[in-house]
Design a protein around this motif. Sequence first.
Motif, PDB file in Angstrom:
ATOM      1  N   UNK A 198       0.669  -0.930   0.660  1.00 27.14           N
ATOM      2  CA  UNK A 198       0.359   0.337   0.446  1.00 27.14           C
ATOM      3  C   UNK A 198       0.923   1.498  -0.132  1.00 27.14           C
ATOM      4  N   UNK A 199       2.186   0.925   0.509  1.00 26.13           N
ATOM      5  CA  UNK A 199       3.033   2.064   0.637  1.00 26.13           C
ATOM      6  C   UNK A 199       4.361   2.509   0.880  1.00 26.13           C
ATOM      7  N   UNK A 200       5.002   2.864  -0.205  1.00 30.34           N
ATOM      8  CA  UNK A 200       6.848   2.330  -0.269  1.00 30.34           C
ATOM      9  C   UNK A 200       7.224   3.711   0.054  1.00 30.34           C
ATOM     10  N   UNK A 252       4.057  -5.830  -7.220  1.00 23.35           N
ATOM     11  CA  UNK A 252       3.289  -5.914  -5.538  1.00 23.35           C
ATOM     12  C   UNK A 252       2.929  -4.492  -5.948  1.00 23.35           C
ATOM     13  N   UNK A 253       3.027  -3.376  -6.752  1.00 26.55           N
ATOM     14  CA  UNK A 253       3.221  -2.167  -6.492  1.00 26.55           C
ATOM     15  C   UNK A 253       1.298  -2.264  -7.632  1.00 26.55           C
ATOM     16  N   UNK A 308      18.327  10.912  -8.471  1.00 24.21           N
ATOM     17  CA  UNK A 308      18.994   9.445  -7.443  1.00 24.21           C
ATOM     18  C   UNK A 308      17.685   9.959  -6.988  1.00 24.21           C
ATOM     19  N   UNK A 309      16.320  11.035  -6.489  1.00 23.76           N
ATOM     20  CA  UNK A 309      14.972  10.553  -6.581  1.00 23.76           C
ATOM     21  C   UNK A 309      14.497   9.758  -7.346  1.00 23.76           C
ATOM     22  N   UNK A 310      14.896  10.345  -8.959  1.00 24.45           N
ATOM     23  CA  UNK A 310      14.277   9.756 -10.055  1.00 24.45           C
ATOM     24  C   UNK A 310      14.509   8.099 -10.149  1.00 24.45           C
ATOM     25  N   UNK A 311      15.656   8.105  -9.604  1.00 22.76           N
ATOM     26  CA  UNK A 311      16.324   6.289  -9.255  1.00 22.76           C
ATOM     27  C   UNK A 311      15.445   5.920  -8.257  1.00 22.76           C
ATOM     28  N   UNK A 312      14.819   6.450  -7.686  1.00 25.62           N
ATOM     29  CA  UNK A 312      15.019   6.380  -6.454  1.00 25.62           C
ATOM     30  C   UNK A 312      13.129   5.381  -6.607  1.00 25.62           C
ATOM     31  N   UNK A 313      12.165   6.411  -7.252  1.00 23.54           N
ATOM     32  CA  UNK A 313      11.077   5.669  -7.665  1.00 23.54           C
ATOM     33  C   UNK A 313      10.700   5.008  -8.460  1.00 23.54           C
ATOM     34  N   UNK A 314      11.779   4.987  -9.473  1.00 25.26           N
ATOM     35  CA  UNK A 314      11.695   4.045 -10.129  1.00 25.26           C
ATOM     36  C   UNK A 314      12.193   2.643 -10.349  1.00 25.26           C
ATOM     37  N   UNK A 315      13.479   2.555  -8.724  1.00 23.34           N
ATOM     38  CA  UNK A 315      13.742   1.510  -8.753  1.00 23.34           C
ATOM     39  C   UNK A 315      12.604   0.431  -7.842  1.00 23.34           C
ATOM     40  N   UNK A 316      11.531   1.777  -6.907  1.00 25.53           N
ATOM     41  CA  UNK A 316      10.679   1.094  -6.100  1.00 25.53           C
ATOM     42  C   UNK A 316      10.034   0.132  -6.754  1.00 25.53           C
ATOM     43  N   UNK A 317       9.258   0.549  -8.397  1.00 21.00           N
ATOM     44  CA  UNK A 317       8.623   0.074  -9.371  1.00 21.00           C
ATOM     45  C   UNK A 317       9.455  -1.266  -9.738  1.00 21.00           C
ATOM     46  N   UNK A 339       3.534   5.921  -3.143  1.00 20.79           N
ATOM     47  CA  UNK A 339       5.685   6.078  -3.368  1.00 20.79           C
ATOM     48  C   UNK A 339       5.690   7.167  -1.879  1.00 20.79           C
ATOM     49  N   UNK A 340       6.439   6.919  -1.344  1.00 18.57           N
ATOM     50  CA  UNK A 340       5.655   8.379  -0.052  1.00 18.57           C
ATOM     51  C   UNK A 340       7.802   8.752  -0.144  1.00 18.57           C
TER      52      UNK A 340
END
Length: 375
Positions: A42-44, A128-129, A113-122, A135-136
Motif C-alpha cells: 500500500x505504501x513504499x 506488488x505495486x 537520485x530521487x527519480x532513480x529511487x522512484x523508478x527502482x521502487x517499481x 510512493x512516499x
Amino acid sequence: HTRKSQTASNRLQAPSLITTMPPAAQPPAARNNVDPNNEQLDVIVFTTTFFKSPSDLRCRVALSTLRSLARLNIPAVVIDASPLDSGVIESLQSVSNMHVVKHQSVEGGKGAALREALSTANTVFRGRVTGDTWLAFQEPEKANMAPHWHRIFRSPNSAVKKETGVVVPQRADASFQRTYPIEQYHSELFGNMFLDSVARKSLIASSSSQQLPPSIDWLFGPFALRNRHSNLWLNYDGMTYDAQIVPLIRAMRLGNVGVQSIPIDFEASKDMKAMEEGNGEFIEKRFHQLFIWEGLVHNAWTENFDVSSSPSLRSGVGAAAGDYFTSLNTASVGDPLSNQMLGMMVIIMIGITCFFFNSSRGKFFHALNTHRRTE
C-alpha cells in the motif's frame, strides 16, 4: 555535495549520462530479498542519502529512520551517493532486509537520485505495486515521519480522499517552531507564504479547476504520490529541491490529479536542531534558498511541460512502471526558449545579489569594527 556517477552491477538502464567505474571500486550489490508471492504494497518510502561516514549525525538519524520504517512494516528504497570506501552503504543495508539500498548509478545530483529511487521502487517491487500504491518521499533525516506515513495511509480514520493523487503533509506550527532551528522555522514559514501566494495567483489566472488548500507546507520536504502519477516526477530533470516541488506545481496545473494537504504533528531531531541553530553556515544556506525559489517557482507556473509520454531512459524507469502510468493531458503555457532565457536571467540576478550582499556585509562589519576601535 557532488554526487559521483557510478555503475552498479544491478543498475537500471540509462543512456550516456552513466559512466563506468573502475572494477576495483564496484559498490555493494543492492539487497533484494523481495518475495514476489507477498501481498501487494500500500505504501513504499523512497529517499536519497549522502554521508561522509556512518558516524555523521545525519547518517545516524537516517539509520533510525530505516529502523522506524521496518518496525511499521513499511519498505524503503534508498539511493545512496556516499563515498564507496566510507562504509555508509553497508550500514544502511544492515538495518533490514525489507529495505532496498543501492548506490546511485545516474548522474545528476539529488534530483537524479530521487527519480532513480522512484523508478527502482517499481522495478524491485514488481508485481506488488499498482497504480494506487502510495510512493512516499522523505528526507532520510526525518525519522519522525514513519508513524505519520502509517497513520496517513493505514489508519481506519485516514483523512486521504478517494480522489486524492498527491499528499503533502503539513507540520503543526507549535511542533514546527519548537523542534526546528529558529532560523529555519522563520525562513520556511516565509517561503511557504510566498509559494502559497504565487500558487493562488497563478491558479486564478489560468482558470484551473484545481482547488488549492488553504496552505501547503511546500518547504517541508515529504510528499506522497499514487504510482499512476509517477511520470510527473520522472519526466522533470531538476537536480535539487526543484525535483520535489516543480512536479507538485505541475500536478496542480493539470487540475485532475487531486493535491491534498494533511496536517501532522511532526517533530524534528533534537540533535540536529542543536547542531544547526545559530550555525552561520546553515543560516546562510537558509538565506540563499529564499532567493532560489522566486524565479524557479514563477517559471514552473508558466512553462510548457508534457507528461503524456513515457519517461525517458535517463530516469532509469523500470518496465513494470509503464503498466501503471496514467496518460495525462499536456499543459502548454508559455514559450520554452523564453523560459530558458528567464531562468538564465534569474541565475545571473541571484549571483549579482549575493555578490553585493557579501560585499556590503563585509564593508558593514569593517566599518563597525573601525567605529569600535575609535570608541
